[in-house]
Design a protein around this motif. Structure first.
Motif, PDB file in Angstrom:
ATOM      1  N   ALA A 126      10.889   3.279  12.182  1.00  0.00           N
ATOM      2  CA  ALA A 126       9.512   2.935  11.814  1.00  0.00           C
ATOM      3  C   ALA A 126       9.495   2.089  10.544  1.00  0.00           C
ATOM      4  CB  ALA A 126       8.691   4.200  11.621  1.00  0.00           C
ATOM      5  N   ARG A 127       8.646   1.058  10.558  1.00  0.00           N
ATOM      6  CA  ARG A 127       8.416   0.244   9.377  1.00  0.00           C
ATOM      7  C   ARG A 127       7.086   0.680   8.777  1.00  0.00           C
ATOM      8  NH1 ARG A 127      11.758  -1.221  13.744  1.00  0.00           N
ATOM      9  NH2 ARG A 127      12.462  -3.390  13.599  1.00  0.00           N
ATOM     10  N   LEU A 128       7.078   1.140   7.541  1.00  0.00           N
ATOM     11  CA  LEU A 128       5.825   1.487   6.876  1.00  0.00           C
ATOM     12  C   LEU A 128       5.180   0.206   6.379  1.00  0.00           C
ATOM     13  CD1 LEU A 128       6.776   4.722   4.906  1.00  0.00           C
ATOM     14  CD2 LEU A 128       5.387   4.525   6.982  1.00  0.00           C
ATOM     15  N   ILE A 129       4.004  -0.071   6.899  1.00  0.00           N
ATOM     16  CA  ILE A 129       3.320  -1.330   6.611  1.00  0.00           C
ATOM     17  C   ILE A 129       2.411  -1.136   5.412  1.00  0.00           C
ATOM     18  CG2 ILE A 129       1.789  -3.104   7.529  1.00  0.00           C
ATOM     19  CD1 ILE A 129       4.469  -2.968   8.954  1.00  0.00           C
ATOM     20  N   PRO A 130       2.516  -1.993   4.403  1.00  0.00           N
ATOM     21  CA  PRO A 130       1.668  -1.832   3.225  1.00  0.00           C
ATOM     22  C   PRO A 130       0.201  -2.131   3.526  1.00  0.00           C
ATOM     23  CG  PRO A 130       2.910  -3.880   3.089  1.00  0.00           C
ATOM     24  CD  PRO A 130       3.444  -3.128   4.273  1.00  0.00           C
TER      25      PRO A 130
ATOM     26  N   GLU B 298       1.423  -6.911  -1.049  1.00  0.00           N
ATOM     27  CA  GLU B 298       2.124  -8.045  -0.465  1.00  0.00           C
ATOM     28  C   GLU B 298       2.970  -7.607   0.721  1.00  0.00           C
ATOM     29  OE1 GLU B 298       5.144 -11.679  -1.823  1.00  0.00           O
ATOM     30  OE2 GLU B 298       4.530 -10.112  -3.251  1.00  0.00           O
ATOM     31  N   LEU B 299       2.937  -8.428   1.767  1.00  0.00           N
ATOM     32  CA  LEU B 299       3.784  -8.200   2.942  1.00  0.00           C
ATOM     33  C   LEU B 299       4.964  -9.149   2.850  1.00  0.00           C
ATOM     34  CD1 LEU B 299       3.974  -6.672   5.680  1.00  0.00           C
ATOM     35  CD2 LEU B 299       2.848  -8.643   6.710  1.00  0.00           C
ATOM     36  N   THR B 300       6.159  -8.605   2.784  1.00  0.00           N
ATOM     37  CA  THR B 300       7.350  -9.435   2.637  1.00  0.00           C
ATOM     38  C   THR B 300       8.316  -9.185   3.768  1.00  0.00           C
ATOM     39  OG1 THR B 300       8.426  -7.770   1.253  1.00  0.00           O
ATOM     40  CG2 THR B 300       7.133  -9.459   0.131  1.00  0.00           C
ATOM     41  N   GLY B 301       9.255 -10.080   3.950  1.00  0.00           N
ATOM     42  CA  GLY B 301      10.284  -9.906   4.967  1.00  0.00           C
ATOM     43  C   GLY B 301       9.865 -10.472   6.309  1.00  0.00           C
TER      44      GLY B 301
ATOM     45  N   LEU C 229      -0.836  -8.367  11.895  1.00  0.00           N
ATOM     46  CA  LEU C 229      -2.073  -7.715  12.317  1.00  0.00           C
ATOM     47  C   LEU C 229      -2.115  -6.276  11.813  1.00  0.00           C
ATOM     48  CD1 LEU C 229      -4.713  -7.909  13.921  1.00  0.00           C
ATOM     49  CD2 LEU C 229      -3.451  -7.159  15.942  1.00  0.00           C
ATOM     50  N   ALA C 230      -0.987  -5.582  11.908  1.00  0.00           N
ATOM     51  CA  ALA C 230      -0.935  -4.214  11.393  1.00  0.00           C
ATOM     52  C   ALA C 230      -1.199  -4.189   9.891  1.00  0.00           C
ATOM     53  CB  ALA C 230       0.420  -3.584  11.709  1.00  0.00           C
ATOM     54  N   HIS C 231      -0.712  -5.188   9.174  1.00  0.00           N
ATOM     55  CA  HIS C 231      -0.907  -5.275   7.729  1.00  0.00           C
ATOM     56  C   HIS C 231      -2.378  -5.472   7.378  1.00  0.00           C
ATOM     57  CE1 HIS C 231      -0.397  -6.434   3.571  1.00  0.00           C
ATOM     58  NE2 HIS C 231      -0.713  -7.690   3.799  1.00  0.00           N
ATOM     59  N   ARG C 232      -3.066  -6.305   8.117  1.00  0.00           N
ATOM     60  CA  ARG C 232      -4.456  -6.640   7.789  1.00  0.00           C
ATOM     61  C   ARG C 232      -5.429  -5.526   8.148  1.00  0.00           C
ATOM     62  NH1 ARG C 232      -4.126 -10.891   4.257  1.00  0.00           N
ATOM     63  NH2 ARG C 232      -2.662 -12.453   5.050  1.00  0.00           N
TER      64      ARG C 232
ATOM     65  N   GLY D  35     -12.786  -8.964   0.969  1.00  0.00           N
ATOM     66  CA  GLY D  35     -11.915  -8.478  -0.081  1.00  0.00           C
ATOM     67  C   GLY D  35     -10.980  -7.408   0.449  1.00  0.00           C
ATOM     68  N   PRO D  36      -9.968  -7.055  -0.323  1.00  0.00           N
ATOM     69  CA  PRO D  36      -8.937  -6.136   0.164  1.00  0.00           C
ATOM     70  C   PRO D  36      -9.367  -4.684   0.242  1.00  0.00           C
ATOM     71  CG  PRO D  36      -8.522  -6.712  -2.127  1.00  0.00           C
ATOM     72  CD  PRO D  36      -9.667  -7.574  -1.679  1.00  0.00           C
ATOM     73  N   ASP D  37     -10.462  -4.312  -0.428  1.00  0.00           N
ATOM     74  CA  ASP D  37     -10.844  -2.897  -0.473  1.00  0.00           C
ATOM     75  C   ASP D  37     -11.604  -2.430   0.753  1.00  0.00           C
ATOM     76  OD1 ASP D  37      -9.652  -2.667  -2.946  1.00  0.00           O
ATOM     77  OD2 ASP D  37     -11.498  -3.122  -4.047  1.00  0.00           O
ATOM     78  N   THR D  38     -12.178  -3.342   1.515  1.00  0.00           N
ATOM     79  CA  THR D  38     -12.896  -2.961   2.731  1.00  0.00           C
ATOM     80  C   THR D  38     -11.918  -2.344   3.731  1.00  0.00           C
ATOM     81  OG1 THR D  38     -14.573  -4.668   2.441  1.00  0.00           O
ATOM     82  CG2 THR D  38     -14.244  -3.845   4.675  1.00  0.00           C
ATOM     83  N   ILE D  39     -12.303  -1.208   4.292  1.00  0.00           N
ATOM     84  CA  ILE D  39     -11.463  -0.539   5.283  1.00  0.00           C
ATOM     85  C   ILE D  39     -11.765  -1.129   6.666  1.00  0.00           C
ATOM     86  CG2 ILE D  39     -10.841   1.678   6.335  1.00  0.00           C
ATOM     87  CD1 ILE D  39     -10.014   1.382   3.418  1.00  0.00           C
ATOM     88  N   ILE D  40     -10.740  -1.581   7.351  1.00  0.00           N
ATOM     89  CA  ILE D  40     -10.905  -2.229   8.657  1.00  0.00           C
ATOM     90  C   ILE D  40     -10.240  -1.385   9.738  1.00  0.00           C
ATOM     91  CG2 ILE D  40     -10.304  -4.245  10.051  1.00  0.00           C
ATOM     92  CD1 ILE D  40     -10.702  -5.975   7.625  1.00  0.00           C
ATOM     93  N   SER D  41     -11.009  -1.098  10.775  1.00  0.00           N
ATOM     94  CA  SER D  41     -10.530  -0.343  11.934  1.00  0.00           C
ATOM     95  C   SER D  41     -10.604  -1.242  13.155  1.00  0.00           C
ATOM     96  CB  SER D  41     -11.396   0.904  12.142  1.00  0.00           C
ATOM     97  OG  SER D  41     -10.986   1.626  13.289  1.00  0.00           O
ATOM     98  N   ALA D  42      -9.484  -1.402  13.846  1.00  0.00           N
ATOM     99  CA  ALA D  42      -9.424  -2.281  15.024  1.00  0.00           C
ATOM    100  C   ALA D  42      -9.287  -1.459  16.299  1.00  0.00           C
ATOM    101  CB  ALA D  42      -8.250  -3.249  14.912  1.00  0.00           C
TER     102      ALA D  42
END
Length: 501
Positions: A486-490, A495-498, A143-146, A124-131
């Protein structure tokens, strides 16, 4: 948030050269599962503070030697198992995604981002992911978005690999236990694609470029800062340098990211090889003329730790053709290495001291030279190596040729001494490698990099990239300055657009 969040650990890591005919299958990843995953990381040993700060749950982590593209079947098998293991854990607060960032899969672009998309479907989207990643990985906008937190090594050679992984895990725990809002991410693609041997942090300008990373990280409102050089020996749209800065302040991460991106771009013309280079014959001539011993030569084009097949015979053919090495009393040369399963079997059956004639190499990559037939004395045999499985040393004239059942990188002194070889006493040591790893670098009295052919050829334009985004330096040396805003990634729940640019 609970002081003991539940954190899953997952990831697949490999550098995959699309310019090598080799293919990588699932067993090459040596996957660990469940609680065994945690044994990969000393900082997660029982009793260590980070281990006690969270409930860590291993799913599947696999790391392979760099090589050719991963087969579609291997990727499907490993990712399906990883995702199944993750789904069995139930809800998790966080996930540490331990990857390399340069995995190319048959029929899949941006494999790490695609796997992370599927992971998000489970968590789900609420889990915090650290790569955590290699600085020779690739960071697409997807990848930056996810991810929520993302970092990479700051040293090449990668002496800070475990430190980086610990930082990624620690940042994740801190975020989950602090109640902080979701991190802000500033991403900047930098249209530069250079080999690791041209961007070593041992020398300028990479030394100063990467020194700025810690300065940005120390800024108020910044959690982590990272520069990826990118992976030069694959041909995908994501292959290029990138900068990502994460933190709590949009202004701080934006300012920091733009500083790092400008610094990298400004230095692009100054990047150079980490050692003097030349053709293999020029390097051999220089080594024989020098009094410095041992003298190391990197056979760079078939470096297995960059993605080369490891079985290109071209370099060894050139060495054995030199008249200086025909006699056993000539300069002592060690050559590491050449895969040849049948040759190893013959040496093992004959035993140490026997004279044998064997043929090895070019079973995978025969584009530059064919299989090589050698006649020599069996000097040593060793069984049980994790990568090579079985090794045999054949003395041909004054050259000690290391033959392996499977390809293996030779990075440490014990890799040689375990085979009754004395690299410190040798005249020349030729290794299929790029920049020398720390132990070899410390051992070498002098060294050069031979620009040899193979799947990880250092002459990038010669390889024939077709799918990278152009213009790209150094392919387009006179290209105009790019947009380094810099692009601020949501966050992943937005939603990631563009376009990915």
């Amino acid at each position: 948030m609970s002081p003991h969040p539940v954190i899953a650990v997952a990831g697949l890591g490999i550098e995959s050269s699309t310019f090598s005919p080799a293919r990588t299958d699932a067993p090459a990843f040596h996957p660990l599962r469940g609680d065994d995953v945690l044994t990969r990381y000393p900082f997660l040993a029982p009793g260590r503070p980070l281990r006690e700060a969270a409930d860590w749950r291993g799913t599947l982590v696999g790391k392979a030697l760099p090589g050719g593209m991963v087969t579609a079947a291997a990727y499907a098998d490993l990712t399906d198992e990883l995702l199944h293991g993750l789904s069995r854990l139930g809800p998790v607060h966080g996930l540490w995604y331990d990857i390399h960032g340069a995995m190319t899969v048959e029929g899949v672009d941006d494999a790490e981002a695609e796997l992370l998309r599927r992971i998000r479907e489970i968590t789900g989207p609420d889990t915090i992911i650290s790569a955590s990643m290699d600085l020779h990985g690739n960071v697409s906008r997807e990848l930056a978005h996810r991810t929520d937190l993302i970092t990479c090594y700051r040293m090449a050679p990668h002496e800070d690999a475990m430190e980086t992984k610990e930082r990624a895990a620690r940042n994740l725990v801190h975020h989950l236990t602090s109640g902080a809002p979701r991190p802000v991410k500033a991403w900047i693609p930098v249209p530069v694609l250079l080999a690791g041997e041209q961007t070593s942090t041992r020398i300028e300008p990479a030394k100063s470029v990467y020194a700025a990373v810690a300065e940005v990280e120390a800024t108020d409102g910044v959690t982590d800062a990272a520069i990826w050089v990118g992976y030069a020996w694959a041909d995908e749209p994501r292959n290029r340098a990138a900068v990502v800065v994460t933190g709590s302040s949009a202004d701080a991460v934006t300012t920091g990211a733009e500083r790092l991106a400008r610094g990298f771009w400004k230095a692009r013309h100054d990047f150079d090889f980490v050692a003097p280079t030349g053709t293999l014959q020029e390097c051999l001539d220089a080594a024989l003329a020098s009094r410095k011993r041992p003298y190391f030569i990197s056979d760079t084009g078939d470096n297995p730790t960059a993605g080369g097949a490891g079985d290109v015979t071209w370099g060894l053919q050139q060495v054995l053709a030199r008249p200086e090495f025909k006699d056993p009393t000539g300069p002592v040369v060690i050559y590491a290495s050449l895969p040849g399963p049948a040759a190893v079997d013959t040496a093992v059956q004959a035993g140490v001291g026997a004279t044998v004639t064997v043929t090895a190499g070019a079973e995978v990559d025969d584009r530059h030279a064919g299989p090589l037939t050698l006649t020599g004395v069996v000097h040593a045999i060793r069984h049980g190596d994790q990568h090579a499985v079985t090794e045999a040393v054949l003395r041909v004239g004054s050259v000690y040729v290391i033959l392996t059942r499977l390809r293996k990188p030779y990075h440490c002194e014990h890799d040689f001494t375990d085979l009754e070889l004395a690299p410190r006493e040798a005249d020349l040591v030729l290794v299929k490698i790029g920049y020398l790893e720390p132990e070899l670098f410390a051992m070498a009295a002098d060294w050069k990099m031979a620009l040899t052919p193979g799947g990880v050829d250092q002459d990038l334009p010669r390889l024939g990239h077709r799918r990278i985004r152009r213009p790209m330096f150094p392919f387009d040396r006179e290209m105009p300055d790019p947009d380094l805003t810099a692009r601020l990634i949501p966050s992943s729940d937005e939603e990631l657009t563009g376009p990915d640019e």
